[in-house]
Design a protein around this motif. Structure first.
Motif, PDB file in Angstrom:
ATOM      1  N   LEU A   9      -3.831   7.898 -11.345  1.00  0.00           N
ATOM      2  CA  LEU A   9      -3.898   6.468 -11.077  1.00  0.00           C
ATOM      3  C   LEU A   9      -5.148   5.866 -11.706  1.00  0.00           C
ATOM      4  CD1 LEU A   9      -2.782   6.587  -7.351  1.00  0.00           C
ATOM      5  CD2 LEU A   9      -1.624   5.299  -9.140  1.00  0.00           C
TER       6      LEU A   9
ATOM      7  N   TYR B  74      -8.273  -3.268  -6.810  1.00  0.00           N
ATOM      8  CA  TYR B  74      -8.367  -1.815  -6.949  1.00  0.00           C
ATOM      9  C   TYR B  74      -9.743  -1.353  -6.464  1.00  0.00           C
ATOM     10  CZ  TYR B  74      -8.253   2.770  -9.279  1.00  0.00           C
ATOM     11  OH  TYR B  74      -8.286   4.116  -9.556  1.00  0.00           O
TER      12      TYR B  74
ATOM     13  N   GLY C  63      -4.442   0.613  -6.304  1.00  0.00           N
ATOM     14  CA  GLY C  63      -3.501  -0.317  -6.929  1.00  0.00           C
ATOM     15  C   GLY C  63      -3.985  -1.736  -6.725  1.00  0.00           C
TER      16      GLY C  63
ATOM     17  N   TYR D 256       5.647   3.347   0.615  1.00  0.00           N
ATOM     18  CA  TYR D 256       5.808   2.326  -0.416  1.00  0.00           C
ATOM     19  C   TYR D 256       6.988   1.384  -0.162  1.00  0.00           C
ATOM     20  CZ  TYR D 256       2.449   4.770  -3.422  1.00  0.00           C
ATOM     21  OH  TYR D 256       1.303   5.336  -3.943  1.00  0.00           O
TER      22      TYR D 256
ATOM     23  N   HIS E 263       2.800  -4.361  -4.253  1.00  0.00           N
ATOM     24  CA  HIS E 263       1.757  -3.367  -4.510  1.00  0.00           C
ATOM     25  C   HIS E 263       2.062  -2.752  -5.871  1.00  0.00           C
ATOM     26  CE1 HIS E 263      -1.217  -0.213  -3.744  1.00  0.00           C
ATOM     27  NE2 HIS E 263      -0.321   0.650  -4.232  1.00  0.00           N
TER      28      HIS E 263
ATOM     29  N   GLU F 273       0.873  -0.328  -9.133  1.00  0.00           N
ATOM     30  CA  GLU F 273       0.028   0.773  -9.561  1.00  0.00           C
ATOM     31  C   GLU F 273       0.330   1.144 -11.011  1.00  0.00           C
ATOM     32  OE1 GLU F 273      -0.410   3.131  -5.279  1.00  0.00           O
ATOM     33  OE2 GLU F 273       0.761   4.022  -6.908  1.00  0.00           O
TER      34      GLU F 273
END
Length: 308
Positions: free
Chosen positions: A294, A190, A206, A234, A285, A287
Motif C-alpha cells: 500500500l 493517508y 488509504g 471493506y 475508501h 487504496e
C-alpha cells in the motif's frame, strides 16, 4: 567621287558617281551580310553538335534536346510531388502530436480539479527549416536539398509522435485519475489518525472521499477487475489491476456495477458510494497498491487532492 573605266573593242568610257550615302549603304549591306552568315554558320554548327556531340552543344550554348527537356520537367515534377507528400506527412504527424497533447492535458488536469478554472489553450507554432548557407543554389540542388531536409525532419517527427502516443497510452493505463468526478471532499487522508470506532491512533492506508449515498465511483485508470466481492471490513469491494504492478481498491460501495474479469477504461462508472462494511457513513475508501504494498494515493493521483 567619280570612277572611270574603259571597256569594249572601241574603248567605250564608263563613269560612276559615288557619294557618301552610297558608301555608307554599301558598308551596312556588307556588315549585314557578314552577320547573317555568322548566325547561319553558328546555327548549322549547333545542329551538327547536337546530332554528333550533344555534350559539346550543351557546354557551348546550353542547348537541350526535346527529350532532355521533357526528362528535366519530369524530374522537377517528381521532386515537387515528393515534397507535397512530405508536407502532407508533416501535417499528419503534427495532428498526431496535437491529439497526444490534448489527451495528455486531459490526463494531467482532471475535470474535477479544473472545473472552476478556464481550460488552457493548446500551444503550437510553425516548423521552420534551418537556413541554408549556400548563397545561390541551382533549382535542382535546392529541390533535392529541401527534400532531404524534409525527410530528416519527418523522421524526427515520427519518433516524437511514436514517443508521445506511447507515453499517453501508458499513462492512460496508470490510475492517475480521481475515483470520483464531482463533490470531492476528503474526510480522512493517508497516514495516522484516530480510529472512528475505537478512538485510538491507527494507520489509515488509504484516502476517504466523502460523498452522498449513490454518488458515481469511476475507475481511475484502464485495467481489469480482479475482485468484486463483499468483505466484512471493506464492505462491497472492487479491486482493479493496472499496469506496472499497480492495483486500486474501492471500498464501502452501495452497489458494484462491474464483474470480475471485466476490462474497464479510465473514467468508467464501476460502483456507487455507500456505507457498507466498517464505515460510519457514506464515503469511498480508496487504496493504491504498488507491487502488493500500500502506498499513499497522492503519489500517483495527478490531482494530488488539490481540491481539498
Amino acid at each position: 567621287m567619280q570612277i572611270f573605266w574603259v571597256s569594249g573593242a572601241v574603248g567605250k568610257i564608263h563613269r560612276i558617281n559615288l557619294t557618301l550615302k552610297h558608301l555608307l549603304l554599301g558598308a551596312c549591306a556588307f556588315a549585314l551580310t557578314l552577320i547573317l552568315l555568322g548566325v547561319f554558320l553558328q546555327y548549322m554548327g549547333f545542329q551538327m553538335a547536337i546530332e554528333y556531340n550533344p555534350q559539346l552543344a550543351r557546354k557551348l550554348g546550353n542547348v537541350h534536346t526535346a527529350v532532355e527537356l521533357e526528362n528535366l520537367n519530369i524530374f522537377y515534377r517528381q521532386k515537387l510531388i515528393a515534397i507535397e507528400k512530405q508536407v502532407a506527412s508533416y501535417q499528419l504527424k503534427i495532428n498526431d502530436l496535437q491529439t497526444s497533447n490534448q489527451k495528455l492535458s486531459v490526463l494531467a488536469t482532471p475535470p474535477v480539479i479544473q472545473k472552476d478554472k478556464p481550460r488552457q489553450a493548446s500551444v503550437g507554432g510553425p516548423f521552420i527549416s534551418p537556413t541554408r548557407s549556400e548563397s545561390n543554389p541551382s533549382l535542382m540542388n535546392a529541390l533535392q536539398d529541401s527534400l532531404q531536409d524534409m525527410k530528416r525532419n519527418n523522421e524526427h517527427l515520427n519518433k516524437l509522435s511514436e514517443h508521445w502516443i506511447g507515453y499517453v497510452s501508458w499513462l492512460e493505463t496508470i490510475p492517475t485519475g480521481m475515483p470520483l468526478q464531482d463533490r470531492i471532499s476528503i474526510s480522512s487522508g493517508y497516514g495516522k489518525r484516530l480510529d472512528p470506532f475505537k478512538n485510538i491512533w491507527s494507520e489509515h492506508l488509504g484516502v476517504d472521499f466523502q460523498a452522498p449515498l449513490g454518488t458515481a465511483i469511476v475507475s481511475s485508470g484502464f485495467g481489469r477487475v480482479s475482485k468484486a466481492l463483499r468483505d466484512p471490513v471493506y464492505g462491497n469491494l472492487l479491486v482493479i489491476d493496472h499496469r506496472a504492478g499497480i492495483q486500486t481498491r474501492y471500498a464501502h460501495a452501495s452497489e458494484l456495477l462491474v464483474t470480475e474479469g471485466q476490462e474497464v477504461r479510465r473514467g468508467q462508472l464501476i460502483a456507487r458510494v455507500g456505507s457498507t462494511g466498517r464505515a460510519t457513513g457514506p464515503h469511498l475508501h480508496y487504496e493504491v497498491l504498488k507491487d502488493s504494498k500500500l502506498i499513499d494515493p497522492a503519489q500517483i493521483l495527478i490531482g494530488q487532492f488539490a481540491s481539498q
